[in-house]
Design a protein around this motif. Structure first.
Motif, PDB file in Angstrom:
ATOM      1  N   CYS A 188     119.452 -26.596  52.863  1.00 26.05           N
ATOM      2  CA  CYS A 188     118.593 -26.731  51.684  1.00 26.05           C
ATOM      3  C   CYS A 188     117.738 -25.475  51.528  1.00 26.05           C
ATOM      4  CB  CYS A 188     117.707 -27.963  51.831  1.00 26.05           C
ATOM      5  SG  CYS A 188     116.608 -28.199  50.415  1.00 26.05           S
ATOM      6  N   HIS A 233     114.855 -25.196  50.354  1.00 22.85           N
ATOM      7  CA  HIS A 233     113.422 -25.405  50.523  1.00 22.85           C
ATOM      8  C   HIS A 233     112.982 -25.141  51.966  1.00 22.85           C
ATOM      9  CE1 HIS A 233     109.866 -28.390  50.771  1.00 22.85           C
ATOM     10  NE2 HIS A 233     109.435 -27.221  50.336  1.00 22.85           N
ATOM     11  N   CYS A 283     118.644 -33.719  48.884  1.00 26.89           N
ATOM     12  CA  CYS A 283     118.267 -33.358  50.253  1.00 26.89           C
ATOM     13  C   CYS A 283     117.521 -34.526  50.901  1.00 26.89           C
ATOM     14  CB  CYS A 283     117.403 -32.100  50.241  1.00 26.89           C
ATOM     15  SG  CYS A 283     116.833 -31.642  51.893  1.00 26.89           S
ATOM     16  N   HIS A 337     112.800 -33.581  51.454  1.00 22.55           N
ATOM     17  CA  HIS A 337     111.807 -33.768  50.375  1.00 22.55           C
ATOM     18  C   HIS A 337     112.474 -34.115  49.048  1.00 22.55           C
ATOM     19  CE1 HIS A 337     110.398 -30.663  53.272  1.00 22.55           C
ATOM     20  NE2 HIS A 337     109.343 -31.469  53.321  1.00 22.55           N
TER      21      HIS A 337
HETATM   22 FE1  FES Z   1     115.341 -29.929  51.450  1.00 20.18          FE
HETATM   23 FE2  FES Z   1     112.682 -29.827  51.624  1.00 20.18          FE
HETATM   24  S1  FES Z   1     114.130 -29.146  53.018  1.00 20.18           S
HETATM   25  S2  FES Z   1     113.900 -30.709  50.085  1.00 20.18           S
END
Ligand code: FES
Ligand code: CO
Length: 321
Positions: free
Chosen positions: A49, A51, A68, A71
């Protein structure tokens, strides 16, 4: 030099392995991949991901998106993040975009490339031939490099020794001279090698048959047996998971009049592969040596020599030494 294996198609999972509503983790040439199915087909992305680097393969598929598990960033089929739950009013940035890998489904399998494949997965015309029976065998997971595994598939001299009583007779181990030639479509062919076939079940099938091997791609080959008036053959392809970890897949085809059931073919191949696995895992060096001075070669190794030369010519580095 760029490794040509990056631009090859590799069989990575059986189509039916993709879970409904979920994703499947996979690895190819050391790259972690997430596979999932949307309306437009199978998608293959880096399993990461954008993020905080969580594994997307632990996420869920809903409304044609992959979400994901950490989060909840939600990615569309194009790989674009289109929703961030913590900020419902915010339009996700354009650079929140995962770069997809080319993916295709062929012969009941998902094939992936990490680069720019120029053609299709290896040809398997028998797959479309309704007059033939077919079954897929594998994956056989092996702790060995992918080129070592493919070379094992091409090795005719081990049959009477390592597969005594099934694929050969140790009292008739001789391999007559055979020729290896370039295929006009690329790759190599060793046609009509006479091989003594033993009679494992006492049905007096012992006789000389002929084997034809074709190296189609750096990690894919085809085998055909003739001489009994029946068609029988195999498409084999190795999935290079990591440097010393591979999975071997085979598609067998045969004349249905032979009355052989697919389960019997699969059990037969499993039995044979159980004999190959410990040998291939024991081979040293683990990476296939492309320097022909590194090992000793005999005329019966002609096909292996052609294979090693070809890998060197193509510049295949992964799994070779
Ligand atoms: Fe994937 Fe935060 S790590 S949404
Ligand atoms: Co074998």
């Amino acid at each position: 030099m760029r490794d040509p294996l990056l631009d090859e198609w590799h069989p990575i999972a059986a189509s039916e392995e993709l879970p409904e509503g979920g994703a499947l983790p996979a690895s190819l040439l050391g790259q972690e991949i997430v596979l999932w199915r949307g309306d437009r087909g199978v998608h293959a992305w880096p399993d990461l991901c954008l993020h905080r680097g969580a594994r997307l393969s632990r996420g869920k598929v809903a409304r044609n998106c992959l979400r994901c598990p950490y989060h909840g960033w939600t990615y569309s089929e194009e790989g674009q993040c289109i929703a961030i739950p913590a900020h419902p009013g915010v339009h996700p940035p354009q650079r929140a975009h995962l770069l997809p890998f080319p993916a295709r489904e062929r012969y009941g399998m998902v094939w992936i490339s990490l680069g720019c494949p120029s053609g299709d997965p290896p040809p398997f015309p028998e797959w479309e031939d309704g007059s033939l029976a077919k079954t897929r065998c594998g994956p056989y997971r092996v702790n060995a490099s992918a080129p070592r595994l493919l070379e094992n598939f091409l090795d005719v001299a081990h049959l009477p020794i390592a597969h005594e009583g099934i694929l050969g007779d140790p009292s008739r181990p001789e391999i007559p001279a055979y020729r290896v030639e370039r295929r006009p479509e690329g790759g190599w062919i060793a046609a009509d090698i006479p091989v003594w076939q033993p009679d494992p079940d006492g049905s007096s099938r012992a006789q000389t048959v002929t084997y034809t091997y074709e190296i189609l791609r750096p990690l894919a080959a085809r085998f055909r047996k003739t001489g009994e008036g029946k068609r029988y053959g195999i498409l084999a392809a190795v999935h290079p998971i990591g440097l010393r970890e591979s999975a071997f897949w085979m598609w067998n085809f045969w004349d249905p009049q032979q009355g052989v059931r697919p389960e019997e073919i699969r059990a037969h191949q499993e039995r044979i592969f159980a004999q190959d696995r410990p040998i291939v895992e024991s081979q040293r060096p683990e990476l296939l040596p492309l320097d022909l001075q590194a090992e000793l070669h005999l005329p019966s190794d002609r096909l292996a020599i052609a294979y090693r030369r070809w890998l060197a010519e193509l510049g295949v580095g992964f799994g070779t030494g």
